[in-house]
Design a protein around this motif. Sequence first.
Motif, PDB file in Angstrom:
ATOM      1  N   LYS A 201       0.813  -1.220   0.000  1.00 42.27           N
ATOM      2  CA  LYS A 201       0.000   0.000   0.000  1.00 42.27           C
ATOM      3  C   LYS A 201       0.845   1.267   0.000  1.00 42.27           C
ATOM      4  O   LYS A 201       0.295   2.373  -0.004  1.00 42.27           O
ATOM      5  CB  LYS A 201      -0.927   0.008   1.217  1.00 42.27           C
ATOM      6  CG  LYS A 201      -2.007  -1.068   1.175  1.00 42.27           C
ATOM      7  CD  LYS A 201      -2.948  -0.952   2.357  1.00 42.27           C
ATOM      8  CE  LYS A 201      -4.051  -2.001   2.291  1.00 42.27           C
ATOM      9  NZ  LYS A 201      -4.988  -1.894   3.448  1.00 42.27           N
ATOM     10  N   LEU A 203       2.403   2.656  -2.273  1.00 43.51           N
ATOM     11  CA  LEU A 203       2.204   3.448  -3.485  1.00 43.51           C
ATOM     12  C   LEU A 203       0.811   4.069  -3.556  1.00 43.51           C
ATOM     13  O   LEU A 203       0.476   4.710  -4.549  1.00 43.51           O
ATOM     14  CB  LEU A 203       2.435   2.586  -4.730  1.00 43.51           C
ATOM     15  CG  LEU A 203       3.857   2.049  -4.936  1.00 43.51           C
ATOM     16  CD1 LEU A 203       3.929   1.243  -6.221  1.00 43.51           C
ATOM     17  CD2 LEU A 203       4.873   3.183  -4.970  1.00 43.51           C
ATOM     18  N   THR A 204       0.019   3.903  -2.506  1.00 47.50           N
ATOM     19  CA  THR A 204      -1.332   4.461  -2.490  1.00 47.50           C
ATOM     20  C   THR A 204      -1.293   5.922  -2.038  1.00 47.50           C
ATOM     21  O   THR A 204      -0.736   6.244  -0.991  1.00 47.50           O
ATOM     22  CB  THR A 204      -2.245   3.667  -1.544  1.00 47.50           C
ATOM     23  OG1 THR A 204      -2.217   2.286  -1.914  1.00 47.50           O
ATOM     24  CG2 THR A 204      -3.676   4.187  -1.615  1.00 47.50           C
ATOM     25  N   ARG A 205      -1.883   6.795  -2.843  1.00 48.79           N
ATOM     26  CA  ARG A 205      -1.960   8.212  -2.488  1.00 48.79           C
ATOM     27  C   ARG A 205      -3.067   8.435  -1.461  1.00 48.79           C
ATOM     28  O   ARG A 205      -3.886   7.548  -1.192  1.00 48.79           O
ATOM     29  CB  ARG A 205      -2.239   9.058  -3.733  1.00 48.79           C
ATOM     30  CG  ARG A 205      -1.176   8.981  -4.818  1.00 48.79           C
ATOM     31  CD  ARG A 205      -1.473  10.005  -5.900  1.00 48.79           C
ATOM     32  NE  ARG A 205      -0.492   9.971  -6.974  1.00 48.79           N
ATOM     33  CZ  ARG A 205      -0.632   9.272  -8.091  1.00 48.79           C
ATOM     34  NH1 ARG A 205      -1.733   8.531  -8.271  1.00 48.79           N
ATOM     35  NH2 ARG A 205       0.300   9.291  -9.024  1.00 48.79           N
ATOM     36  N   ASP A 206      -3.101   9.642  -0.912  1.00 50.59           N
ATOM     37  CA  ASP A 206      -4.107   9.981   0.098  1.00 50.59           C
ATOM     38  C   ASP A 206      -5.525   9.862  -0.446  1.00 50.59           C
ATOM     39  O   ASP A 206      -6.465   9.564   0.298  1.00 50.59           O
ATOM     40  CB  ASP A 206      -3.882  11.404   0.626  1.00 50.59           C
ATOM     41  CG  ASP A 206      -2.611  11.511   1.462  1.00 50.59           C
ATOM     42  OD1 ASP A 206      -2.134  10.459   1.938  1.00 50.59           O
ATOM     43  OD2 ASP A 206      -2.100  12.637   1.628  1.00 50.59           O
ATOM     44  N   ASP A 207      -5.691  10.097  -1.760  1.00 46.84           N
ATOM     45  CA  ASP A 207      -7.034  10.028  -2.342  1.00 46.84           C
ATOM     46  C   ASP A 207      -7.419   8.616  -2.773  1.00 46.84           C
ATOM     47  O   ASP A 207      -8.475   8.403  -3.374  1.00 46.84           O
ATOM     48  CB  ASP A 207      -7.153  10.984  -3.534  1.00 46.84           C
ATOM     49  CG  ASP A 207      -6.189  10.627  -4.666  1.00 46.84           C
ATOM     50  OD1 ASP A 207      -5.458   9.625  -4.537  1.00 46.84           O
ATOM     51  OD2 ASP A 207      -6.167  11.365  -5.671  1.00 46.84           O
ATOM     52  N   THR A 209      -5.879   6.659  -4.978  1.00 46.96           N
ATOM     53  CA  THR A 209      -5.333   6.254  -6.270  1.00 46.96           C
ATOM     54  C   THR A 209      -3.904   5.746  -6.088  1.00 46.96           C
ATOM     55  O   THR A 209      -3.247   6.033  -5.087  1.00 46.96           O
ATOM     56  CB  THR A 209      -5.342   7.425  -7.267  1.00 46.96           C
ATOM     57  OG1 THR A 209      -4.538   8.501  -6.738  1.00 46.96           O
ATOM     58  CG2 THR A 209      -6.762   7.919  -7.488  1.00 46.96           C
ATOM     59  N   MET A 210      -3.437   4.996  -7.087  1.00 47.66           N
ATOM     60  CA  MET A 210      -2.104   4.406  -7.008  1.00 47.66           C
ATOM     61  C   MET A 210      -1.100   5.218  -7.815  1.00 47.66           C
ATOM     62  O   MET A 210      -1.399   5.699  -8.907  1.00 47.66           O
ATOM     63  CB  MET A 210      -2.135   2.969  -7.544  1.00 47.66           C
ATOM     64  CG  MET A 210      -2.991   2.016  -6.729  1.00 47.66           C
ATOM     65  SD  MET A 210      -2.328   1.738  -5.066  1.00 47.66           S
ATOM     66  CE  MET A 210      -0.811   0.855  -5.452  1.00 47.66           C
ATOM     67  N   MET A 211       0.094   5.364  -7.264  1.00 53.34           N
ATOM     68  CA  MET A 211       1.183   5.974  -8.015  1.00 53.34           C
ATOM     69  C   MET A 211       1.573   5.053  -9.167  1.00 53.34           C
ATOM     70  O   MET A 211       1.370   3.840  -9.104  1.00 53.34           O
ATOM     71  CB  MET A 211       2.407   6.181  -7.118  1.00 53.34           C
ATOM     72  CG  MET A 211       2.173   7.048  -5.910  1.00 53.34           C
ATOM     73  SD  MET A 211       3.682   7.151  -4.906  1.00 53.34           S
ATOM     74  CE  MET A 211       3.023   7.845  -3.383  1.00 53.34           C
ATOM     75  N   ASP A 212       2.141   5.622 -10.219  1.00 55.26           N
ATOM     76  CA  ASP A 212       2.597   4.835 -11.354  1.00 55.26           C
ATOM     77  C   ASP A 212       3.915   4.153 -10.999  1.00 55.26           C
ATOM     78  O   ASP A 212       4.910   4.823 -10.693  1.00 55.26           O
ATOM     79  CB  ASP A 212       2.786   5.730 -12.578  1.00 55.26           C
ATOM     80  CG  ASP A 212       3.179   4.930 -13.805  1.00 55.26           C
ATOM     81  OD1 ASP A 212       2.284   4.346 -14.435  1.00 55.26           O
ATOM     82  OD2 ASP A 212       4.383   4.885 -14.117  1.00 55.26           O
ATOM     83  N   MET A 216       7.826   5.635 -10.755  1.00 54.73           N
ATOM     84  CA  MET A 216       8.562   5.596  -9.496  1.00 54.73           C
ATOM     85  C   MET A 216       9.914   4.908  -9.677  1.00 54.73           C
ATOM     86  O   MET A 216      10.942   5.383  -9.182  1.00 54.73           O
ATOM     87  CB  MET A 216       7.735   4.863  -8.437  1.00 54.73           C
ATOM     88  CG  MET A 216       8.327   4.903  -7.023  1.00 54.73           C
ATOM     89  SD  MET A 216       9.623   3.660  -6.728  1.00 54.73           S
ATOM     90  CE  MET A 216       8.682   2.143  -6.883  1.00 54.73           C
TER      91      MET A 216
END
Length: 230
Positions: A201, A203-207, A209-212, A216
């Motif tokens: 998790k 790579l999970t953003r606060d909203d 969605t997942m980072m690419d 990364m």
Amino acid sequence: MDSDISTFSGHEPVKTTQTPASRRREKVRQTILEAAERVFAEEGYEGLSIRRLAEEIDYSPSAIYKYFASKTELVGCLKEAFFIRLVRNIENAIEGQGPGNWESVRDCTRAYVTTALEKPHHYLAGFAPADDCETGLDTNTDPKTLDDDSPSAVAFRFLCEGLEEGKQSGNFRQDLNVRTAALSIVMAMHGAVMTLIQIPKILTRDDGTMMDLDEMIEMYSDQLLRGFKA
């Protein structure tokens, strides 16, 4: 289940004629190895045993011992499977690249991470503890020595050769110690992979969605290699 367990020598395979008996034996061996993959993925190194495998495929332990003398030998095959895939993916990643350029070395690091995340249990097997077999990447290889064709040695040599070619072409610092630089890359990539496996998790953003992941990896690789540039 597709298996990545195969023979690897670093050279073209020698064609041999298999008898029906040898084909049956190889089929059973692959069945055992595929079961070992499943058990390792679900239960880890500690959960893998000859008895547990016997339960998984409804064989007797004595039947499995005819193919593998120990748990260590089984894990050794799983280790080799990861490094075989890694070598193949590196070859594909750098195909057509110029020798020793920034992109080819960066693509080696990307191949390391993506190969590990394709089958995390293979990666974890590659670095699993075992008292009487090698663990992880063979970093004892002299970059100038080409007579060690084990998959892990070949993988490390790819990286060393890319860095050495980069020195020769002027892309990397002339005072760069190739083996030390390659080790630093492996250590950094291993840390990144273990983080991604153990904390998916991250790579999970606060909203939500997942980072690419590719973005990364590219950013991380660029930061790592920047210190090597001429």
